[in-house]
Scaffold this active site. Structure first.
Site, PDB file in Angstrom:
ATOM      1  N   ASP A  97     -13.150  12.098  14.933  1.00  0.00           N
ATOM      2  CA  ASP A  97     -13.016  10.796  15.409  1.00  0.00           C
ATOM      3  C   ASP A  97     -11.822  10.856  16.178  1.00  0.00           C
ATOM      4  O   ASP A  97     -11.120  11.758  16.225  1.00  0.00           O
ATOM      5  CB  ASP A  97     -13.044   9.894  14.156  1.00  0.00           C
ATOM      6  CG  ASP A  97     -13.273   8.489  14.518  1.00  0.00           C
ATOM      7  OD1 ASP A  97     -13.305   7.998  15.560  1.00  0.00           O
ATOM      8  OD2 ASP A  97     -13.799   7.760  13.854  1.00  0.00           O
TER       9      ASP A  97
HETATM   10  C1  BGC Z   1     -13.892   4.734  15.464  1.00  0.00           C
HETATM   11  C2  BGC Z   1     -15.116   5.510  16.049  1.00  0.00           C
HETATM   12  C3  BGC Z   1     -15.307   5.550  17.582  1.00  0.00           C
HETATM   13  C4  BGC Z   1     -14.040   5.910  18.267  1.00  0.00           C
HETATM   14  C5  BGC Z   1     -14.307   6.017  19.613  1.00  0.00           C
HETATM   15  C6  BGC Z   1     -12.764   5.348  16.746  1.00  0.00           C
HETATM   16  O1  BGC Z   1     -11.727   4.302  16.161  1.00  0.00           O
HETATM   17  O2  BGC Z   1     -13.688   5.071  14.397  1.00  0.00           O
HETATM   18  O3  BGC Z   1     -16.298   4.996  15.515  1.00  0.00           O
HETATM   19  O4  BGC Z   1     -16.597   6.284  17.889  1.00  0.00           O
HETATM   20  O5  BGC Z   1     -13.014   5.203  17.989  1.00  0.00           O
HETATM   21  O6  BGC Z   1     -14.222   4.946  20.158  1.00  0.00           O
END
Ligand code: BGC
Length: 772
Positions: free
Chosen positions: A290
């Protein structure tokens, strides 16, 4: 977070190289596999360590961080495999040109972004889509989202989110399919099929990413990013099944989660990412962390420093790192020192390149800029979005047949802070740069009733008590708060509007930034002064309809007793206002069902129907009315619940055989009849309960469902199959998957309190064979 992200990009400016661990890519065997393998191996043979690490790094598009260094230089150096947080078709081509024409090996970039429930044509949020209990609708929605995203130049979406959520306080419940692993698995597979198509590289489709692996939704107290403590049995039986379904459906990538799972960060969790996902399930794609999660291993007091973080994230099984930089900073040195072997790095790069080859990026790296305008927001996409919204709405209450309303109404008051809110209608998680454009409920009602006088008064505004770190990206998120005097006046105005109308339609719930990431809540009531307004208009004695726009279950206890009609419209997307009007005026008979129970209080969380119980199940002499002395134990609305303008009855629930061998399958059928006067849909649900076993078993578990359309008086026989897939479970006592030879209760009906009952027995495979 924004600061953290910006720092991640700055760190990237100094790029180096990266890589991850794990099993070899698809062994394959077909000519296509051989072609892919040959291409990947040919590239790999030419790559330097830095270029290999570059493929393992996803860098941030400068667009969302003004002043951040441009990614051009890193791309030209072969130091980026992918890019996120950019949503600019022209720019995609410019950057791709650098990758393809200026970098030494010309390896194209993968452009990724969160396209969660639509790119420009916005579908209902995933929790709403799950309320349709119709995987085909979710599949088509994902296909439309993919088509628009691909036309815009994106290759990869960070969806579907597959976290089973049993705690409505956790804001990201909006992004998933609710509380149940069986429904969640069906929706997971449907979304993967919708996003990716029959195989990677299908035109107009994108690469999907099953996230967040795993356990993110079980955060302590429902607080986003807090640790999750999940026993093995629950991981295997509850949290993993949607991910396993996604892997079986061919999902190309998996995103590891942020939080600590049983004290090991998910992003540094080798057991999760390598043993379970790749070894046990045979996942052949690649894993991405993530955002900033690799760097966060230091914050979590797991990794000593960023180098250790790179080592741990990589060797745990994250082939690609999202935007925080420890891979490029440290992986080359780790390889040089022999701490990460070249074989490990190659294995990671293989997985990434293989996806790029299969996606057809080498043949078609660029997007046709002229096509975007033809595809994005096409009328047929809006038609799909309206259908999806219609099918996802859940009628919670309809006393005295308040609904459907008559189109001959002459005066309607539309009140509530969300009645004309495009952001609340579209809901959580818009793609970067999206301009709100939904048909609001007010607009939908005006279109439905062109001749009626519609008085609109929003009442007092609602807002978060504590701002979100994402508010700056949320349209209107930074506007100054309403004064108490203005709020009083707004409330009065709404009551006045209601006084002059035949019917009051109150549109209330939560704004889009009240659910989603970093949007946990302790209370689950209607925020702000909404209930006060609702009480004031109900006191007028007119028909009142409450339309809920929200991304999580709400404890609407007062409304559930006093407001005659309640429609759960969720965050219904671009066409939401039209779909609400279609349902309120009876053009569409609502048939959605709740994919998660509604708690009576946030304090009941986590709350779910499929629980085990000690000696006093509800209703037994020992149980009393509730396990609490101040609130009932039961949910306000149970899992699977939803009304219709028609009524349905169930009969003849029977397994085809009273006994079934371990490992064998049995058909279970039930008759469902539309006993009302209008055509309608019913979601037929089959629940099982194993009466004894190696472990305690849940009181009920969903093991079959089908949404059927029935004319008045029509009966359909619905048949489900129960076999080892449905009846086995991961046993804590045996430490393995088991299917016990035991007796089962079966229930069928229209929600998780279904009362039509039958029994069957699973007998040992050998014993049954011997009796033959
Ligand atoms: C979130 C993810 C997301 C990623 C990219 C993160 O803060 O937890 O679900 O895909 O950001 O934007």
């Amino acid at each position: 977070m924004r600061v953290k992200r910006a720092m991640g990009i700055l760190a990237l400016a100094a790029l180096g190289a990266a890589g991850a661990a794990a099993a070899p890519p698809a062994a394959g065997g077909s000519a296509d596999d051989a072609r892919v393998k040959a291409r990947v191996e040919a590239l790999l043979a030419k790559m330097t360590v830095e270029e290999k690490v570059g493929q393992c790094e996803q860098i941030a598009g400068a667009a969302i961080f003004p002043g951040a260094p441009k990614p051009d230089e890193a791309i030209a150096r072969g130091a980026a495999g992918s890019l996120l947080w950019l949503n600019d078709t022209k720019k995609f081509n410019e950057l791709q040109k650098i990758a393809v024409e200026k970098s030494r090996l010309g390896i194209p970039l993968l452009f990724g972004l969160d396209v969660i429930h639509g790119y420009r044509t916005i579908f209902p949020v995933p929790l709403a889509m799950a309320s349709s209990w119709d995987p085909s609708v979710h599949e088509r929605a994902a296909a439309v989202a993919a088509k628009e995203a691909r036309a815009a130049g994106l290759h990869w979406t960070f969806a579907p989110m597959l976290d089973i959520a049993r705690d409505a306080r956790w804001g990201r419940i909006v992004e998933g399919a609710g509380e149940d692993p069986f429904l969640g698995a069906a929706m997971a597979a449907a979304q993967v099929r919708g996003f990716q198509g029959p195989k990677l590289g299908t035109p107009d489709r994108v690469l999907a990413s099953a996230k967040h692996f795993a356990g993110y939704s079980a955060a302590d107290g429902g607080r986003d990013y807090d640790p999750a403590y999940i026993p093995d049995a629950q991981l295997h039986n509850v949290y993993f099944p949607p991910f396993k379904a996604a892997v079986d459906a061919g999902v190309g990538t998996v995103m590891s989660a942020y939080m600590d799972l049983n004290n090991v960060p998910a992003a540094g969790n080798k057991w999760l990412l390598t043993d379970v996902l790749k070894r046990d399930w045979g996942f052949k794609g690649f894993v991405i962390t993530d955002a900033m999660a690799a760097g966060s291993l230091v914050t979590q007091h797991f990794a000593r420093d960023r180098k250790d973080a790179a080592f741990r994230a990589f060797t745990a099984g994250n082939e690609m790192e999202m935007a925080s930089g420890p891979y490029p900073e440290h992986l080359p040195a780790l390889v040089k020192e022999g701490k990460v072997t070249m074989a490990q790095l190659d294995a990671a790069v293989r997985r990434i390149l293989e996806i790029k080859v299969r996606m057809g990026l080498f043949e078609n790296p660029y997007v046709d800029e002229a096509r975007a305008a033809q595809v994005i927001g096409a009328p047929e996409h809006h038609a799909e979005a309206r259908l999806a919204a219609q099918r996802s709405m859940v009628l919670l209450r309809n006393e005295g047949k308040t609904l459907p309303l008559s189109t001959s109404l002459k005066s309607v008051a539309v009140i509530g802070p969300l009645a004309d809110s495009m952001t609340a209608t579209e809901g959580s998680w818009m793609v970067f740069g999206h301009t709100p454009a939904a048909t609001t409920v007010l607009a939908g009602l005006k279109a439905k009733l062109p001749g009626a006088a519609i008085a609109y008064a929003p009442g007092p505004e609602i807002r978060r008590d504590f701002p979100s770190m994402f508010d700056a990206m949320f349209p209107g998120g930074n506007k100054p708060a309403q004064s108490a005097a203005d709020a009083d006046a707004a409330l009065q105005k709404a009551v006045e509007a209601a006084k002059g109308a035949e019917v009051v339609i109150a549109v209330m719930g939560e704004e889009a930034n009240m659910a989603g990431e970093a949007a946990s809540r302790a209370m689950l009531d209607l925020p702000g002064r909404q209930e006060e307004l609702l009480k004031a208009v109900v006191a007028l004695g007119k028909p009142v309809v409450l339309v809920l726009l929200n991304g999580r279950p709400l404890s609407i206890n007062w409304a559930a007793e006093h407001v005659p009609a309640i429609l759960e419209a969720w965050e219904p997307g671009s066409e939401g206002g039209h779909a609400v009007a279609d349902v309120l005026f009876g053009d569409v008979n609502p048939g959605g069902k709740l994919p998660v129970g509604f708690p009576r209080s946030g304090a009941q969380s986590p709350l779910y129907y499929a629980r085990t119980t000690t000696h006093a199940p509800d209703g037994s002499p020992f149980a009393g009315k509730s396990r609490y002395w101040d609130v009932l134990t039961t949910p306000l609305y149970p899992f699977g619940y939803g009304l219709s303008y028609s009524t349905f009855s169930y009969a003849n629930l029977k397994p085809a055989a009273a006994q079934v061998r371990v490992g064998a399958k049995v058909a279970v059928s039930v008759d469902v009849t539309n006993t009302g006067t209008v055509a309608g849909d019913e979601v037929v649900q089959l629940y099982v309960h194993q009466k004894a076993g190696s472990d305690s078993r849940p009181q009920r578990e969903l093991k079959g469902f089908r949404r059927v359309a029935l004319k008045p008086g029509e009966t359909q026989t619905v048949t489900f199959t129960l076999g080892p897939d449905e009846l086995r479970y991961w046993s804590s006592s045996q430490r393995k998957w088991v299917q016990d030879a035991e007796a089962f209760d079966l229930w069928a009906g229209g929600d998780s309190n279904a009362s039509l009952h039958a029994e069957m027995t699973v007998v040992p495979a050998a014993a049954a064979a011997a009796r033959k």
